[in-house]
Design a protein around this motif. Sequence first.
Motif, PDB file in Angstrom:
ATOM      1  N   ASP A   9       3.197 -29.741 -98.252  1.00 56.78           N
ATOM      2  CA  ASP A   9       3.457 -29.155 -99.569  1.00 56.78           C
ATOM      3  C   ASP A   9       2.209 -28.520-100.165  1.00 56.78           C
ATOM      4  N   SER A  10       1.031 -29.004 -99.756  1.00 52.98           N
ATOM      5  CA  SER A  10      -0.223 -28.440-100.267  1.00 52.98           C
ATOM      6  C   SER A  10      -0.719 -27.263 -99.402  1.00 52.98           C
ATOM      7  N   LEU A  11       0.144 -26.775 -98.496  1.00 50.35           N
ATOM      8  CA  LEU A  11      -0.140 -25.635 -97.611  1.00 50.35           C
ATOM      9  C   LEU A  11      -1.281 -25.872 -96.632  1.00 50.35           C
ATOM     10  N   THR A  12      -1.492 -27.117 -96.230  1.00 50.82           N
ATOM     11  CA  THR A  12      -2.420 -27.403 -95.141  1.00 50.82           C
ATOM     12  C   THR A  12      -1.593 -27.574 -93.867  1.00 50.82           C
ATOM     13  N   ILE A  13      -2.162 -27.180 -92.744  1.00 49.75           N
ATOM     14  CA  ILE A  13      -1.432 -27.301 -91.480  1.00 49.75           C
ATOM     15  C   ILE A  13      -1.341 -28.778 -91.111  1.00 49.75           C
ATOM     16  N   LYS A  14      -0.105 -29.250 -90.936  1.00 46.64           N
ATOM     17  CA  LYS A  14       0.085 -30.651 -90.571  1.00 46.64           C
ATOM     18  C   LYS A  14       0.519 -30.829 -89.121  1.00 46.64           C
ATOM     19  N   GLY A  15       0.768 -29.722 -88.415  1.00 47.22           N
ATOM     20  CA  GLY A  15       1.145 -29.799 -87.011  1.00 47.22           C
ATOM     21  C   GLY A  15       1.424 -28.424 -86.446  1.00 47.22           C
ATOM     22  N   SER A  16       1.592 -28.374 -85.112  1.00 49.18           N
ATOM     23  CA  SER A  16       1.866 -27.090 -84.468  1.00 49.18           C
ATOM     24  C   SER A  16       2.592 -27.295 -83.148  1.00 49.18           C
ATOM     25  N   ILE A  17       3.262 -26.222 -82.712  1.00 51.05           N
ATOM     26  CA  ILE A  17       3.876 -26.151 -81.386  1.00 51.05           C
ATOM     27  C   ILE A  17       3.395 -24.845 -80.759  1.00 51.05           C
ATOM     28  N   THR A  18       2.929 -24.919 -79.520  1.00 50.80           N
ATOM     29  CA  THR A  18       2.599 -23.701 -78.776  1.00 50.80           C
ATOM     30  C   THR A  18       3.288 -23.778 -77.415  1.00 50.80           C
ATOM     31  N   SER A  19       3.646 -22.616 -76.883  1.00 54.33           N
ATOM     32  CA  SER A  19       4.235 -22.562 -75.545  1.00 54.33           C
ATOM     33  C   SER A  19       4.016 -21.169 -74.973  1.00 54.33           C
ATOM     34  N   ASP A  20       4.125 -21.055 -73.655  1.00 55.99           N
ATOM     35  CA  ASP A  20       3.950 -19.769 -72.975  1.00 55.99           C
ATOM     36  C   ASP A  20       5.221 -18.924 -72.990  1.00 55.99           C
ATOM     37  N   TYR A  21       6.362 -19.535 -73.342  1.00 57.65           N
ATOM     38  CA  TYR A  21       7.641 -18.829 -73.381  1.00 57.65           C
ATOM     39  C   TYR A  21       8.550 -19.560 -74.357  1.00 57.65           C
ATOM     40  N   ALA A  22       9.419 -18.807 -75.043  1.00 56.39           N
ATOM     41  CA  ALA A  22      10.405 -19.427 -75.924  1.00 56.39           C
ATOM     42  C   ALA A  22      11.629 -18.540 -76.022  1.00 56.39           C
ATOM     43  N   ILE A  23      12.775 -19.178 -76.235  1.00 54.21           N
ATOM     44  CA  ILE A  23      14.025 -18.454 -76.435  1.00 54.21           C
ATOM     45  C   ILE A  23      14.828 -19.168 -77.510  1.00 54.21           C
ATOM     46  N   MET A  24      15.334 -18.387 -78.451  1.00 56.96           N
ATOM     47  CA  MET A  24      16.168 -18.926 -79.528  1.00 56.96           C
ATOM     48  C   MET A  24      17.577 -18.378 -79.340  1.00 56.96           C
ATOM     49  N   ARG A  25      18.536 -19.277 -79.223  1.00 55.32           N
ATOM     50  CA  ARG A  25      19.932 -18.873 -79.031  1.00 55.32           C
ATOM     51  C   ARG A  25      20.653 -18.958 -80.372  1.00 55.32           C
ATOM     52  N   ASP A  26      21.203 -17.825 -80.800  1.00 60.00           N
ATOM     53  CA  ASP A  26      21.807 -17.725 -82.125  1.00 60.00           C
ATOM     54  C   ASP A  26      23.046 -18.599 -82.275  1.00 60.00           C
ATOM     55  N   LEU A  27      23.971 -18.533 -81.330  1.00 57.69           N
ATOM     56  CA  LEU A  27      25.234 -19.258 -81.438  1.00 57.69           C
ATOM     57  C   LEU A  27      25.027 -20.776 -81.382  1.00 57.69           C
ATOM     58  N   GLU A  28      24.203 -21.239 -80.448  1.00 56.49           N
ATOM     59  CA  GLU A  28      23.971 -22.680 -80.289  1.00 56.49           C
ATOM     60  C   GLU A  28      23.013 -23.234 -81.332  1.00 56.49           C
ATOM     61  N   LYS A  29      22.274 -22.355 -81.997  1.00 58.52           N
ATOM     62  CA  LYS A  29      21.248 -22.740 -82.974  1.00 58.52           C
ATOM     63  C   LYS A  29      20.227 -23.673 -82.337  1.00 58.52           C
ATOM     64  N   THR A  30      19.703 -23.220 -81.194  1.00 63.05           N
ATOM     65  CA  THR A  30      18.665 -23.977 -80.494  1.00 63.05           C
ATOM     66  C   THR A  30      17.493 -23.061 -80.192  1.00 63.05           C
ATOM     67  N   ALA A  31      16.341 -23.678 -80.053  1.00 68.16           N
ATOM     68  CA  ALA A  31      15.141 -22.977 -79.587  1.00 68.16           C
ATOM     69  C   ALA A  31      14.599 -23.792 -78.419  1.00 68.16           C
ATOM     70  N   THR A  32      14.337 -23.112 -77.311  1.00 68.35           N
ATOM     71  CA  THR A  32      13.801 -23.780 -76.126  1.00 68.35           C
ATOM     72  C   THR A  32      12.407 -23.236 -75.863  1.00 68.35           C
ATOM     73  N   PHE A  33      11.443 -24.143 -75.821  1.00 66.44           N
ATOM     74  CA  PHE A  33      10.045 -23.810 -75.533  1.00 66.44           C
ATOM     75  C   PHE A  33       9.770 -24.231 -74.099  1.00 66.44           C
ATOM     76  N   ARG A  34       9.172 -23.332 -73.304  1.00 64.39           N
ATOM     77  CA  ARG A  34       8.915 -23.647 -71.891  1.00 64.39           C
ATOM     78  C   ARG A  34       7.493 -23.283 -71.498  1.00 64.39           C
ATOM     79  N   ARG A  35       7.011 -23.940 -70.482  1.00 64.68           N
ATOM     80  CA  ARG A  35       5.703 -23.717 -69.849  1.00 64.68           C
ATOM     81  C   ARG A  35       4.552 -24.019 -70.815  1.00 64.68           C
TER      82      ARG A  35
END
Length: 190
Positions: free
Chosen positions: A93-119
């Motif tokens: 809430d104080s706009l400090t970074i509290k975490g992160s996700i990084t990946s070499d590839y990602a895909i977000m599927r609209d219908l399933e409402k999922t995001a898959t991070f790979r590699r």
Amino acid sequence: MRLRGIIYSSIILCFLQVCLSSCGEDDLKNAPKLSDTVSLNTDRTLKVDIIYSDSAKVKAQGFAPILDKVTPLNGSAGYQEMPKGVKINFYSDSLTIKGSITSDYAIMRDLEKTATFRRNVVVVNESMTFNTEELIWDQNKKMFFSPKGIVTRPDGTVLNAVKFTATEDFSTITYENASGEIYVPENFGQ
């Protein structure tokens, strides 16, 4: 001399006819019809910077060198692909970074409402670092899932986690069949 040239030409022509007629079935008959394939419409955006907010509060910010929005022309559900990877920072809430996700590839599927991070997927927050090759975010369940990965805690504990699950903010994590090295302080049990 001229007769000999005509004979050689006739022999060569006959040979070519035999060679060409022995090619077998037409390969085009075995090729799939173009109407059976899926046509895609792709919109590419470079150097993407997306801010996610809820109730006028910034919750996350995502960066991707390339974002491809893919829409199948046959009416199936579209998806967004980040072939060069993604980095998402989560904010308090104080706009400090509290975490992160990084990946070499990602895909977000609209219908399933999922995001898959790979590699080379790495999740970092104040209580742990999680390394895996695949991490799935289910927007409906507000949960993250991974078949396996390595959890490293700030105290030096390293666990090989199987069936990793975490809440959307990574405040609660569970896993099965963990094995690894656990840090025990010297004054433990005294």
